[in-house]
Design a protein around this motif. Structure first.
Motif, PDB file in Angstrom:
ATOM      1  N   ILE A  55       0.834  -1.207   0.000  1.00  0.00           N
ATOM      2  CA  ILE A  55       0.000   0.000   0.000  1.00  0.00           C
ATOM      3  C   ILE A  55       0.867   1.255   0.000  1.00  0.00           C
ATOM      4  O   ILE A  55       0.538   2.241  -0.672  1.00  0.00           O
ATOM      5  CB  ILE A  55      -0.990  -0.027   1.184  1.00  0.00           C
ATOM      6  CG1 ILE A  55      -2.006  -1.141   0.963  1.00  0.00           C
ATOM      7  CG2 ILE A  55      -1.706   1.317   1.337  1.00  0.00           C
ATOM      8  CD1 ILE A  55      -2.971  -1.345   2.099  1.00  0.00           C
ATOM      9  N   ILE A  56       1.980   1.233   0.714  1.00  0.00           N
ATOM     10  CA  ILE A  56       2.897   2.385   0.696  1.00  0.00           C
ATOM     11  C   ILE A  56       3.426   2.606  -0.721  1.00  0.00           C
ATOM     12  O   ILE A  56       3.473   3.737  -1.216  1.00  0.00           O
ATOM     13  CB  ILE A  56       4.059   2.180   1.690  1.00  0.00           C
ATOM     14  CG1 ILE A  56       3.571   2.348   3.116  1.00  0.00           C
ATOM     15  CG2 ILE A  56       5.212   3.117   1.410  1.00  0.00           C
ATOM     16  CD1 ILE A  56       3.305   3.773   3.533  1.00  0.00           C
ATOM     17  N   ILE A  57       3.825   1.527  -1.388  1.00  0.00           N
ATOM     18  CA  ILE A  57       4.354   1.649  -2.753  1.00  0.00           C
ATOM     19  C   ILE A  57       3.261   2.148  -3.700  1.00  0.00           C
ATOM     20  O   ILE A  57       3.506   3.032  -4.534  1.00  0.00           O
ATOM     21  CB  ILE A  57       4.951   0.308  -3.229  1.00  0.00           C
ATOM     22  CG1 ILE A  57       6.239   0.014  -2.448  1.00  0.00           C
ATOM     23  CG2 ILE A  57       5.221   0.323  -4.727  1.00  0.00           C
ATOM     24  CD1 ILE A  57       6.809  -1.363  -2.696  1.00  0.00           C
ATOM     25  N   ILE A  58       2.054   1.605  -3.584  1.00  0.00           N
ATOM     26  CA  ILE A  58       0.951   2.047  -4.446  1.00  0.00           C
ATOM     27  C   ILE A  58       0.643   3.522  -4.200  1.00  0.00           C
ATOM     28  O   ILE A  58       0.443   4.296  -5.144  1.00  0.00           O
ATOM     29  CB  ILE A  58      -0.296   1.166  -4.229  1.00  0.00           C
ATOM     30  CG1 ILE A  58      -0.057  -0.232  -4.778  1.00  0.00           C
ATOM     31  CG2 ILE A  58      -1.535   1.785  -4.859  1.00  0.00           C
ATOM     32  CD1 ILE A  58      -1.116  -1.239  -4.387  1.00  0.00           C
ATOM     33  N   GLY A  59       0.631   3.934  -2.924  1.00  0.00           N
ATOM     34  CA  GLY A  59       0.382   5.339  -2.607  1.00  0.00           C
ATOM     35  C   GLY A  59       1.468   6.258  -3.145  1.00  0.00           C
ATOM     36  O   GLY A  59       1.183   7.344  -3.660  1.00  0.00           O
ATOM     37  N   ILE A  80      -1.396   6.372   2.005  1.00  0.00           N
ATOM     38  CA  ILE A  80      -0.184   6.285   2.823  1.00  0.00           C
ATOM     39  C   ILE A  80      -0.525   6.409   4.306  1.00  0.00           C
ATOM     40  O   ILE A  80       0.010   5.675   5.146  1.00  0.00           O
ATOM     41  CB  ILE A  80       0.847   7.346   2.366  1.00  0.00           C
ATOM     42  CG1 ILE A  80       1.343   6.996   0.966  1.00  0.00           C
ATOM     43  CG2 ILE A  80       1.998   7.451   3.344  1.00  0.00           C
ATOM     44  CD1 ILE A  80       2.208   8.043   0.320  1.00  0.00           C
ATOM     45  N   THR A  81      -1.446   7.322   4.627  1.00  0.00           N
ATOM     46  CA  THR A  81      -1.867   7.483   6.024  1.00  0.00           C
ATOM     47  C   THR A  81      -2.537   6.221   6.545  1.00  0.00           C
ATOM     48  O   THR A  81      -2.251   5.774   7.660  1.00  0.00           O
ATOM     49  CB  THR A  81      -2.837   8.674   6.149  1.00  0.00           C
ATOM     50  OG1 THR A  81      -2.202   9.845   5.625  1.00  0.00           O
ATOM     51  CG2 THR A  81      -3.241   8.916   7.585  1.00  0.00           C
ATOM     52  N   ASN A  82      -3.406   5.625   5.753  1.00  0.00           N
ATOM     53  CA  ASN A  82      -4.068   4.385   6.167  1.00  0.00           C
ATOM     54  C   ASN A  82      -3.066   3.252   6.333  1.00  0.00           C
ATOM     55  O   ASN A  82      -3.206   2.416   7.236  1.00  0.00           O
ATOM     56  CB  ASN A  82      -5.148   3.993   5.168  1.00  0.00           C
ATOM     57  CG  ASN A  82      -6.336   4.915   5.230  1.00  0.00           C
ATOM     58  OD1 ASN A  82      -6.573   5.577   6.236  1.00  0.00           O
ATOM     59  ND2 ASN A  82      -7.088   4.979   4.143  1.00  0.00           N
ATOM     60  N   ALA A  83      -2.050   3.195   5.473  1.00  0.00           N
ATOM     61  CA  ALA A  83      -1.028   2.167   5.595  1.00  0.00           C
ATOM     62  C   ALA A  83      -0.239   2.347   6.889  1.00  0.00           C
ATOM     63  O   ALA A  83       0.073   1.362   7.574  1.00  0.00           O
ATOM     64  CB  ALA A  83      -0.098   2.201   4.388  1.00  0.00           C
ATOM     65  N   ILE A  84       0.065   3.584   7.241  1.00  0.00           N
ATOM     66  CA  ILE A  84       0.806   3.840   8.476  1.00  0.00           C
ATOM     67  C   ILE A  84      -0.052   3.476   9.689  1.00  0.00           C
ATOM     68  O   ILE A  84       0.449   2.885  10.656  1.00  0.00           O
ATOM     69  CB  ILE A  84       1.292   5.300   8.519  1.00  0.00           C
ATOM     70  CG1 ILE A  84       2.380   5.485   7.457  1.00  0.00           C
ATOM     71  CG2 ILE A  84       1.822   5.674   9.896  1.00  0.00           C
ATOM     72  CD1 ILE A  84       2.830   6.907   7.255  1.00  0.00           C
TER      73      ILE A  84
END
Length: 117
Positions: A55-59, A80-84
């Motif tokens: 998800i970080i990479i996709i974001g 990115i926020t949701n992944a964190i």
């Protein structure tokens, strides 16, 4: 007569699943559970980490591709926020498992439920 004695000797050995690995075939139900649950916990942490990285990479790719478009940047920031937040939840679960292990003296990662026997 020979068939009956052969089936009786197989029944005394217990029922075994030939599809399972030889190491797992000979385990009792509690021993199998003691092996299964720690592996499932570890596997879930690994899957969670892989999802976080994905998800970080996709974001990040979405942020780069947005080219300054406000809606695209906001969508990428949200991912990115949701992944964190997901990673924080994953670390919190790991900390809770560690606290439970230390407080109750059981090992969930190296599960030993010998008191059930």
């Amino acid at each position: 007569m020979n068939i009956k004695t052969n089936s009786l000797s197989q029944a005394s050995e217990g029922i075994k699943n030939p599809a399972l690995n030889q190491n797992i075939q000979n385990l009792s139900g509690i021993d199998f559970f003691n092996k299964l649950l720690p592996n499932l916990i570890s596997l879930s942490f690994i899957i969670g980490a892989i999802i976080f990285i994905s998800i970080i990479i996709i974001g990040a790719i979405q942020w780069i591709i947005s080219g300054g478009d406000k809606a695209g940047v906001e969508s990428a920031k949200g991912k990115i926020t949701n992944a964190i937040f997901g990673l924080i939840i994953l670390f919190s679960l790991f900390a809770i498992i560690y606290l439970v292990e230390n407080f109750f003296g059981i090992k969930l990662i190296e599960l030993g439920i010998n008191f059930l026997e």
